[in-house]
Design an enzyme around this catalytic site. Structure first.
Site, PDB file in Angstrom:
ATOM      1  N   ASN A 200      33.669 130.999  41.114  1.00  0.00           N
ATOM      2  CA  ASN A 200      34.739 130.688  39.939  1.00  0.00           C
ATOM      3  C   ASN A 200      34.035 130.983  38.664  1.00  0.00           C
ATOM      4  O   ASN A 200      32.882 129.650  38.382  1.00  0.00           O
ATOM      5  CB  ASN A 200      35.216 129.189  39.957  1.00  0.00           C
ATOM      6  N   LYS A 203      33.716 128.160  35.914  1.00  0.00           N
ATOM      7  CA  LYS A 203      32.780 126.845  36.100  1.00  0.00           C
ATOM      8  C   LYS A 203      31.378 127.029  35.826  1.00  0.00           C
ATOM      9  O   LYS A 203      30.860 126.172  35.188  1.00  0.00           O
ATOM     10  CB  LYS A 203      32.704 126.614  37.656  1.00  0.00           C
ATOM     11  N   GLU A 227      33.483 126.076  52.291  1.00  0.00           N
ATOM     12  CA  GLU A 227      34.563 125.292  51.986  1.00  0.00           C
ATOM     13  C   GLU A 227      34.996 124.616  53.238  1.00  0.00           C
ATOM     14  O   GLU A 227      35.512 125.007  54.100  1.00  0.00           O
ATOM     15  CB  GLU A 227      35.669 125.990  51.487  1.00  0.00           C
ATOM     16  N   ASP A 253      32.451 120.811  43.405  1.00  0.00           N
ATOM     17  CA  ASP A 253      33.774 120.786  43.855  1.00  0.00           C
ATOM     18  C   ASP A 253      34.507 120.086  43.058  1.00  0.00           C
ATOM     19  O   ASP A 253      34.248 118.978  42.578  1.00  0.00           O
ATOM     20  CB  ASP A 253      34.026 120.316  45.307  1.00  0.00           C
ATOM     21  N   PHE A 329      41.324 127.652  33.047  1.00  0.00           N
ATOM     22  CA  PHE A 329      41.725 128.274  34.119  1.00  0.00           C
ATOM     23  C   PHE A 329      42.437 127.151  34.866  1.00  0.00           C
ATOM     24  O   PHE A 329      42.652 126.010  34.423  1.00  0.00           O
ATOM     25  CB  PHE A 329      40.575 128.710  34.994  1.00  0.00           C
ATOM     26  N   LYS A 352      36.467 121.630  25.705  1.00  0.00           N
ATOM     27  CA  LYS A 352      36.749 121.201  26.937  1.00  0.00           C
ATOM     28  C   LYS A 352      35.419 120.838  27.953  1.00  0.00           C
ATOM     29  O   LYS A 352      35.566 119.863  28.498  1.00  0.00           O
ATOM     30  CB  LYS A 352      37.616 122.402  27.727  1.00  0.00           C
TER      31      LYS A 352
HETATM   32  P1  ITT Z   1      34.207 127.707  43.871  1.00  0.00           P
HETATM   33  O1  ITT Z   1      34.722 126.965  45.246  1.00  0.00           O
HETATM   34  O2  ITT Z   1      34.125 128.875  44.308  1.00  0.00           O
HETATM   35  O3  ITT Z   1      33.150 126.835  43.319  1.00  0.00           O
HETATM   36  P2  ITT Z   1      36.916 127.051  43.122  1.00  0.00           P
HETATM   37  O4  ITT Z   1      37.848 127.599  41.783  1.00  0.00           O
HETATM   38  O5  ITT Z   1      37.693 127.492  44.520  1.00  0.00           O
HETATM   39  O6  ITT Z   1      35.734 127.741  43.026  1.00  0.00           O
HETATM   40  P3  ITT Z   1      37.102 124.318  43.872  1.00  0.00           P
HETATM   41  O7  ITT Z   1      36.958 124.586  45.417  1.00  0.00           O
HETATM   42  O8  ITT Z   1      36.274 123.368  43.540  1.00  0.00           O
HETATM   43  O9  ITT Z   1      36.823 125.555  43.206  1.00  0.00           O
HETATM   44  O10 ITT Z   1      38.595 124.006  43.576  1.00  0.00           O
HETATM   45  C1  ITT Z   1      39.128 123.368  42.522  1.00  0.00           C
HETATM   46  C2  ITT Z   1      40.476 123.857  42.024  1.00  0.00           C
HETATM   47  O11 ITT Z   1      40.835 122.690  41.093  1.00  0.00           O
HETATM   48  C3  ITT Z   1      40.371 124.854  40.924  1.00  0.00           C
HETATM   49  O12 ITT Z   1      40.464 126.118  41.594  1.00  0.00           O
HETATM   50  C4  ITT Z   1      41.313 124.755  39.926  1.00  0.00           C
HETATM   51  O13 ITT Z   1      42.575 125.121  40.728  1.00  0.00           O
HETATM   52  C5  ITT Z   1      41.528 123.139  39.858  1.00  0.00           C
HETATM   53  N1  ITT Z   1      40.521 122.737  38.913  1.00  0.00           N
HETATM   54  C6  ITT Z   1      39.359 122.182  38.845  1.00  0.00           C
HETATM   55  N2  ITT Z   1      38.831 121.704  37.873  1.00  0.00           N
HETATM   56  C7  ITT Z   1      39.481 122.330  36.808  1.00  0.00           C
HETATM   57  C8  ITT Z   1      39.621 122.382  35.510  1.00  0.00           C
HETATM   58  O14 ITT Z   1      38.446 121.991  34.795  1.00  0.00           O
HETATM   59  N3  ITT Z   1      40.724 122.784  34.864  1.00  0.00           N
HETATM   60  C9  ITT Z   1      41.782 123.389  35.749  1.00  0.00           C
HETATM   61  N4  ITT Z   1      41.703 123.229  37.067  1.00  0.00           N
HETATM   62  C10 ITT Z   1      40.908 123.060  37.750  1.00  0.00           C
END
Ligand code: ITT
Length: 427
Positions: A200, A203, A227, A253, A329, A352
């Site tokens: 992502n 991040k 995961e 995560d 996002f 943010k």
């Molecule tokens: P990686 O696992 O590859 O790091 P991911 O997007 O799949 O990327 P996660 O498994 O940690 O990450 O999933 C967290 C989800 O929660 C993410 O896809 C978003 O939909 C939501 N999320 C987490 N933090 C967020 C934020 O700061 N703003 C908006 N949505 C968020």
């Protein structure tokens, strides 16, 4: 002129003292441009600098097109190039330049010429200790990503290095000393660089804002994030870090926990986002009075010795009645942090990043590293998190940010424009 160039700009960091920030950006820009120039004088091919504006913190330089050494090693086993890399590092060190980040991603083969790129972390030093940190960064990259070619690569690297640098013996002796001590405090290049394992890109952007402001560099790791299924973000992050086993890396995560939905989607946020999306979440909450929600983040850091520590943080807030904003996002368009009347998606990246769960967890990790970077064991005054102990996670330590409001949920549950709890804490 049809020429392809790269514009590298160091952006303003509005949360820093403006004069200090301007001075740092000015100096780093000049230092990088000078290093690129001096590298060429030393016989190391590097991008040509066309224009430098230190006041605007900008460099325009030649774009080098070709294939990264990393891919060449992976796909074509071009170990022979390691002798050239050794030769380049020797030439740089002999000219008093420490590259700062000589990973296999920062060498590119264009035609028959191997170029050294990204001198953004370089500095002037003739200290064998600083030279050894360069060697260590490269050695670590080879160990992590090209382990099958490691022995041969190192042999060629050292041959090339010794061939071009009279001080190679001292630098290599320092490398052995550093590695046997297992501590790298004070080694600028090593200590201040981390890589993030994530698919992502948002991040990486958010965490880089915090990292850069605190004088760290965050770069992507090539590894894939594993995961696992768990109700606990810290456990998910821990398992991913264990599986990746990359020294100096972090994984994060995160999830959105909505009180009226019993904490859903929580650890399943990524799945929920890709299936029902934030509009689906709003639908689930139609007519629901209680809008309280929180984001949580768990960052697992793997140190140079392979020990893993997890840092957590949360930010409380409320689910908006309707989406707003285009930034960020995931669930950003529907989450309003406590103390604000705008959604995360209505904020710019910097704003943010500083108040978000992820930014707070990141700053906690970096503060911990600053204070205890190479030290063993838990920092003074901090006890391992109770839950981590209860689950028998004894090999790891879990540091948790205090919830912003008692119980982990914000008090009032009003949304847009309403008066609310005091402003969210800034790290
Ligand atoms: P990686 O696992 O590859 O790091 P991911 O997007 O799949 O990327 P996660 O498994 O940690 O990450 O999933 C967290 C989800 O929660 C993410 O896809 C978003 O939909 C939501 N999320 C987490 N933090 C967020 C934020 O700061 N703003 C908006 N949505 C968020």
């Amino acid at each position: 002129m049809g020429m392809r160039v790269v514009l590298k700009r160091r952006t303003v960091r509005p949360y820093l003292n403006p004069q200090l920030d301007a001075r740092v950006r000015y100096r780093r820009t000049l230092r990088e441009a000078a290093a690129l120039h001096d590298a060429k004088l030393a016989g190391v091919p590097a991008p040509t600098v066309y224009f430098v504006d230190p006041m605007g913190a900008e460099i325009i330089m030649e774009m080098i097109e070709g294939r990264r050494l990393k891919e060449l090693l992976e796909e074509e086993r071009r170990v022979d190039l390691m002798r050239v890399v050794g030769d380049y590092l020797g030439r740089l060190h002999g000219s008093g330049i420490v590259h700062g980040d000589p990973t296999t991603s920062n060498f590119v083969l264009s035609g028959e010429v191997l170029y050294a790129l990204d001198f953004g972390l370089s500095f002037r030093s003739r200290s064998p200790r600083d030279q050894a940190t360069d060697l260590h960064v490269l050695k670590e990259a080879l160990e992590s990503y090209h382990s099958d070619l490691f022995e041969e690569s190192m042999k060629l690297l050292i041959e090339g290095y010794a061939g071009s640098f009279g001080g190679s013996r001292e630098a290599l002796a320092w490398l052995r000393r550093l590695e046997s001590s297992g501590r790298y405090r004070g080694d600028r290049a090593l200590e201040r660089s981390l890589c993030l394992i994530s698919g992502n890109r948002h991040k990486l952007q958010e965490m880089s804002v915090v990292a850069e402001a605190m004088g760290w560099r965050l770069r992507p790791c090539e590894g894939r994030k594993l995961e696992v299924q768990s109700d606990d973000l810290a456990e998910i992050a821990l398992a991913a870090a264990r599986a990746a086993a990359i020294p100096g890396s972090i994984v994060e995560d995160s999830g959105l926990f909505v009180r009226s939905l019993g904490g859903f989607p929580g650890p399943y946020s990524s799945y929920a986002m890709s299936t029902i999306g934030y509009r689906g979440l709003l639908k689930l909450m139609e007519g629901v009075e209680d809008r309280a929600a929180r984001f949580e983040s768990a960052i697992a850091y793997t140190d140079q010795a392979g020990r893993i520590r997890v840092f957590t943080a949360r930010v409380c807030g409320a689910i908006a009645e309707e989406p707003a904003g285009t930034g960020g996002f995931g669930f950003d368009p529907v989450f309003i942090p406590a103390g604000y009347s705008r959604t995360f998606a209505e904020m710019d990246l910097r704003e943010k990043s500083w108040i978000s769960h992820r930014g707070i967890a990141m700053s906690r990790l970096l503060r911990w590293l600053e204070a205890y970077g190479g030290a063993r064991g838990a920092p003074r005054g901090r006890r391992p998190h109770r839950d981590a102990e209860a689950r028998g996670a004894s090999a790891q330590t879990l540091y948790s940010a205090r919830p912003i409001a008692a119980g982990g949920w914000p008090g009032p549950t009003r949304t847009r424009g309403a008066s609310r709890t005091p402003r969210g804490r800034r790290p």
